[in-house]
Design an enzyme around this catalytic site. Structure first.
Site, PDB file in Angstrom:
ATOM      1  N   ASP A  99       0.788  -1.232   0.000  1.00 43.01           N
ATOM      2  CA  ASP A  99       0.000   0.000   0.000  1.00 43.01           C
ATOM      3  C   ASP A  99       0.820   1.282   0.000  1.00 43.01           C
ATOM      4  O   ASP A  99       0.358   2.323   0.450  1.00 43.01           O
ATOM      5  CB  ASP A  99      -0.903   0.001   1.236  1.00 43.01           C
ATOM      6  CG  ASP A  99      -0.105  -0.181   2.522  1.00 43.01           C
ATOM      7  OD1 ASP A  99       1.119   0.030   2.489  1.00 43.01           O
ATOM      8  OD2 ASP A  99      -0.701  -0.522   3.553  1.00 43.01           O
ATOM      9  N   GLU A 121      -0.225  -9.105  -1.000  1.00 41.92           N
ATOM     10  CA  GLU A 121      -0.840  -8.472   0.184  1.00 41.92           C
ATOM     11  C   GLU A 121      -2.040  -7.618  -0.232  1.00 41.92           C
ATOM     12  O   GLU A 121      -2.196  -6.456   0.162  1.00 41.92           O
ATOM     13  CB  GLU A 121       0.163  -7.642   0.997  1.00 41.92           C
ATOM     14  CG  GLU A 121      -0.271  -7.416   2.435  1.00 41.92           C
ATOM     15  CD  GLU A 121       0.689  -6.522   3.227  1.00 41.92           C
ATOM     16  OE1 GLU A 121       0.542  -5.291   3.187  1.00 41.92           O
ATOM     17  OE2 GLU A 121       1.575  -7.082   3.891  1.00 41.92           O
ATOM     18  N   HIS A 242      12.603   6.226  12.748  1.00 36.37           N
ATOM     19  CA  HIS A 242      12.437   6.372  11.294  1.00 36.37           C
ATOM     20  C   HIS A 242      13.148   7.651  10.852  1.00 36.37           C
ATOM     21  O   HIS A 242      13.032   8.678  11.529  1.00 36.37           O
ATOM     22  CB  HIS A 242      10.935   6.453  10.996  1.00 36.37           C
ATOM     23  CG  HIS A 242      10.576   6.219   9.565  1.00 36.37           C
ATOM     24  ND1 HIS A 242      10.816   7.149   8.584  1.00 36.37           N
ATOM     25  CD2 HIS A 242       9.996   5.169   8.948  1.00 36.37           C
ATOM     26  CE1 HIS A 242      10.386   6.680   7.422  1.00 36.37           C
ATOM     27  NE2 HIS A 242       9.886   5.471   7.617  1.00 36.37           N
TER      28      HIS A 242
HETATM   29  C1  UD1 Z   1       6.276   5.004   3.600  1.00 34.08           C
HETATM   30  C2  UD1 Z   1       4.948   4.333   3.296  1.00 34.08           C
HETATM   31  C3  UD1 Z   1       4.389   3.689   4.563  1.00 34.08           C
HETATM   32  C4  UD1 Z   1       5.382   2.752   5.205  1.00 34.08           C
HETATM   33  C5  UD1 Z   1       6.691   3.460   5.400  1.00 34.08           C
HETATM   34  C6  UD1 Z   1       7.695   2.458   5.835  1.00 34.08           C
HETATM   35  C7  UD1 Z   1       3.820   5.627   1.579  1.00 34.08           C
HETATM   36  C8  UD1 Z   1       2.754   6.575   1.282  1.00 34.08           C
HETATM   37  N1  UD1 Z   1       3.985   5.320   2.849  1.00 34.08           N
HETATM   38  O1  UD1 Z   1       6.099   6.014   4.572  1.00 34.08           O
HETATM   39  O2  UD1 Z   1       3.246   2.934   4.212  1.00 34.08           O
HETATM   40  O3  UD1 Z   1       4.875   2.383   6.462  1.00 34.08           O
HETATM   41  O4  UD1 Z   1       7.115   4.015   4.154  1.00 34.08           O
HETATM   42  O5  UD1 Z   1       8.818   3.040   6.344  1.00 34.08           O
HETATM   43  O6  UD1 Z   1       4.473   5.166   0.694  1.00 34.08           O
HETATM   44  N2  UD1 Z   1      13.921   8.806   4.668  1.00 34.08           N
HETATM   45  C9  UD1 Z   1      15.295   8.729   4.603  1.00 34.08           C
HETATM   46  N3  UD1 Z   1      15.864   7.508   4.354  1.00 34.08           N
HETATM   47  C10 UD1 Z   1      15.140   6.371   4.196  1.00 34.08           C
HETATM   48  C11 UD1 Z   1      13.747   6.466   4.291  1.00 34.08           C
HETATM   49  C12 UD1 Z   1      13.152   7.684   4.509  1.00 34.08           C
HETATM   50  O7  UD1 Z   1      15.995   9.720   4.758  1.00 34.08           O
HETATM   51  O8  UD1 Z   1      15.719   5.302   3.979  1.00 34.08           O
HETATM   52  C13 UD1 Z   1      13.276  10.114   4.932  1.00 34.08           C
HETATM   53  C14 UD1 Z   1      13.325  11.049   3.699  1.00 34.08           C
HETATM   54  O9  UD1 Z   1      13.478  12.355   4.139  1.00 34.08           O
HETATM   55  C15 UD1 Z   1      11.950  10.829   3.079  1.00 34.08           C
HETATM   56  C16 UD1 Z   1      11.094  10.670   4.333  1.00 34.08           C
HETATM   57  O10 UD1 Z   1      11.899   9.930   5.258  1.00 34.08           O
HETATM   58  O11 UD1 Z   1      11.563  11.905   2.271  1.00 34.08           O
HETATM   59  C17 UD1 Z   1       9.762   9.985   4.139  1.00 34.08           C
HETATM   60  O12 UD1 Z   1       9.899   8.723   3.474  1.00 34.08           O
HETATM   61  P1  UD1 Z   1       8.614   8.057   2.798  1.00 34.08           P
HETATM   62  O13 UD1 Z   1       8.948   6.788   2.136  1.00 34.08           O
HETATM   63  O14 UD1 Z   1       7.955   9.099   1.929  1.00 34.08           O
HETATM   64  O15 UD1 Z   1       7.763   7.772   4.116  1.00 34.08           O
HETATM   65  P2  UD1 Z   1       6.229   7.557   4.365  1.00 34.08           P
HETATM   66  O16 UD1 Z   1       5.420   7.964   3.177  1.00 34.08           O
HETATM   67  O17 UD1 Z   1       5.890   8.159   5.655  1.00 34.08           O
HETATM   68  N1  UDP Z   2      11.939  -3.028  10.691  1.00 38.23           N
HETATM   69  C1  UDP Z   2      13.314  -3.110  10.504  1.00 38.23           C
HETATM   70  N2  UDP Z   2      14.125  -2.258  11.211  1.00 38.23           N
HETATM   71  C2  UDP Z   2      13.635  -1.342  12.082  1.00 38.23           C
HETATM   72  C3  UDP Z   2      12.232  -1.244  12.245  1.00 38.23           C
HETATM   73  C4  UDP Z   2      11.405  -2.101  11.522  1.00 38.23           C
HETATM   74  O1  UDP Z   2      13.798  -3.936   9.731  1.00 38.23           O
HETATM   75  O2  UDP Z   2      14.433  -0.616  12.699  1.00 38.23           O
HETATM   76  C5  UDP Z   2      11.070  -3.938   9.897  1.00 38.23           C
HETATM   77  C6  UDP Z   2       9.962  -4.661  10.649  1.00 38.23           C
HETATM   78  O3  UDP Z   2      10.415  -5.902  11.144  1.00 38.23           O
HETATM   79  C7  UDP Z   2       8.902  -4.837   9.586  1.00 38.23           C
HETATM   80  C8  UDP Z   2       9.079  -3.637   8.697  1.00 38.23           C
HETATM   81  O4  UDP Z   2      10.383  -3.124   8.971  1.00 38.23           O
HETATM   82  O5  UDP Z   2       9.151  -5.983   8.792  1.00 38.23           O
HETATM   83  C9  UDP Z   2       8.032  -2.618   8.992  1.00 38.23           C
HETATM   84  O6  UDP Z   2       8.355  -1.456   8.337  1.00 38.23           O
HETATM   85  P1  UDP Z   2       7.673  -0.074   8.678  1.00 38.23           P
HETATM   86  O7  UDP Z   2       7.207  -0.072  10.076  1.00 38.23           O
HETATM   87  O8  UDP Z   2       8.643   0.972   8.244  1.00 38.23           O
HETATM   88  O9  UDP Z   2       6.456  -0.026   7.644  1.00 38.23           O
HETATM   89  P2  UDP Z   2       4.955  -0.589   7.707  1.00 38.23           P
HETATM   90  O10 UDP Z   2       4.995  -2.043   7.966  1.00 38.23           O
HETATM   91  O11 UDP Z   2       4.260   0.204   8.753  1.00 38.23           O
HETATM   92  O12 UDP Z   2       4.416  -0.255   6.362  1.00 38.23           O
END
Ligand code: UD1
Ligand code: UDP
Length: 368
Positions: A99, A121, A242
């Protein structure tokens, strides 16, 4: 025999963890399938952690992440960069997962090329447009565009039927996260982080990152966590934060003087799963963590108002506590003070899967 070309697209940590067992199974059966892997790298560092653990080498890396990216920026970048790849590769099936923005946009790009879409999923629902936001609409729109539905549970199948998806297109496979978990958890796990922990304290693993929790709800959660460690002197909290700046800033500000709340960088999935199995309970707004915890027998206080994963609520191992301090602290008290209740939660089967989902999915792909 003509091999089927399966092009898998993913970009975030949870998609990568859950797609890894499918990719590995496709690679194992290279006489039947040609597997092409495209990563959007919506999450650069967190995606790379997973690719390293599972030794996945993408064929294409769109490298689109930008600091504090908006949903619209993400959407347009993924769409524009996928278009020429689909034009060249012309796969038999595009596989997407879950999603995220990557999942929805990848399915849209595949639809524009009239390529068959398999949704891993599929069928999770809250039926609430803004919770989780924007994931609920991402999965509804992905399901709208898909042709083959790999539903993790019978409930997710029922949701798809309710959305008028023809029954013959839906396959209940279990969730591939249970397959991944079987490859990551080890007996006798030891890590530099766990070695530093007080051996006599109970560990609570915390994750909190959802967009709908930014601001006030997250502040309430963090306040409850502070109250919790003040109340129970034998508790220690481990919080892999995060990297989203909206989360990081708030966590660092609110927890800066807290000696028993440890903020750490995101753990790789092997370390995280093993830390899960070492802890006493979990507090999380994550989706994947809710599905993993039953396999490890760890109760989760779910920091959300609604969940698309109600199967675990029925067994009791998940407890929906939202973001209200009083509700959270009441639930913590029950876990800490009622050992019979706690023990009853720790011995359960996992309602989300049996560890064979990826094999079932790949078998089904062969029949398409
Ligand atoms: C996205 C997913 C959410 C999932 C989450 C898992 C969407 C809409 N949402 O969250 O379902 O639970 O990922 O983590 O796609 N960033 C870094 N390095 C990384 C990752 C993120 O710096 O490796 C920072 C960046 O500034 C980035 C921000 O986090 O712009 C947000 O990342 P993003 O993937 O857009 O997060 P969500 O949309 O909140
Ligand atoms: N996870 C990980 N390292 C972390 C935190 C979470 O590998 O420090 C794993 C966790 O076991 C799960 C997945 O990341 O498999 C969940 O990711 P996240 O919570 O970012 O996204 P969501 O599941 O809410 O979409």
């Amino acid at each position: 025999m003509q091999r089927k070309k399966i092009l898998s697209i993913f970009g975030t940590r949870p998609e990568a963890i859950k797609m890894a067992p499918v990719i590995k199974e496709l690679e194992k059966r290279s006489d039947e399938f040609e597997s092409v892997v495209v990563v959007t790298a919506q999450q650069r560092e967190m995606l790379d952690q997973v690719l390293t653990v599972f030794n996945i080498k993408p064929d294409y890396d769109l490298n689109i992440m930008q600091p504090n990216q908006t949903l619209a920026q993400l959407t347009s970048r993924v769409l524009m960069k996928l278009d020429p790849i689909l034009e060249v590769e012309k796969p038999d099936v595009v596989l997407v997962h879950g999603d995220t923005t990557t999942s929805f946009v990848a399915s849209l790009a595949a639809f524009y090329h009239q390529i068959k879409i398999g949704h891993v999923e599929a069928g999770l629902r809250t039926w609430d447009k803004y919770a989780p936001y924007p994931e609920e609409m991402n999965r509804q729109m992905t399901d709208c565009l898909s042709d083959i539905y790999f539903a993790p549970t019978v409930l997710s199948k029922a949701n798809l039927l309710q959305a008028n998806v023809p029954e013959e297109k839906i396959f209940v496979t279990g969730n591939t996260v249970v397959d991944a978990l079987q490859q990551t958890t080890k007996h006798g796990f030891s890590h530099e982080i766990t070695k530093k922990w007080d051996p006599d304290s109970k560990k609570v693993l915390l994750t909190c990152h959802r967009r709908e929790n930014f601001g006030k709800p997250m502040e309430q959660v963090f306040k409850s966590v502070i109250k919790m460690v003040e109340t129970y002197s034998d508790l220690e909290v481990i919080y892999p934060v995060h990297p989203n700046p909206n989360v990081k800033k708030q966590a660092e500000e609110m927890f800066k003087n807290q000696k028993r709340i440890h903020l750490i960088d995101p753990l790789d999935v092997i370390d995280f799963h093993n830390c899960m199995s070492e802890c006493y309970f979990i507090m999380s707004d994550s989706g994947g963590v809710q599905e993993e915890a039953p396999s490890l027998g760890k109760p989760v206080l779910v920091l959300r108002e609604v969940t698309e994963r109600p199967e675990g609520l029925e067994t009791g191992i998940l407890k929906l506590v939202g973001t209200c301090e009083k509700t959270i602290l009441n639930a913590v008290e029950k876990l800490m003070m009622d050992s019979e209740y706690y023990q009853s939660l720790t011995k359960q089967n996992n309602p989300y899967g049996d560890g064979y989902a990826s094999i079932k999915i790949v078998n089904l792909l062969n029949e398409q």
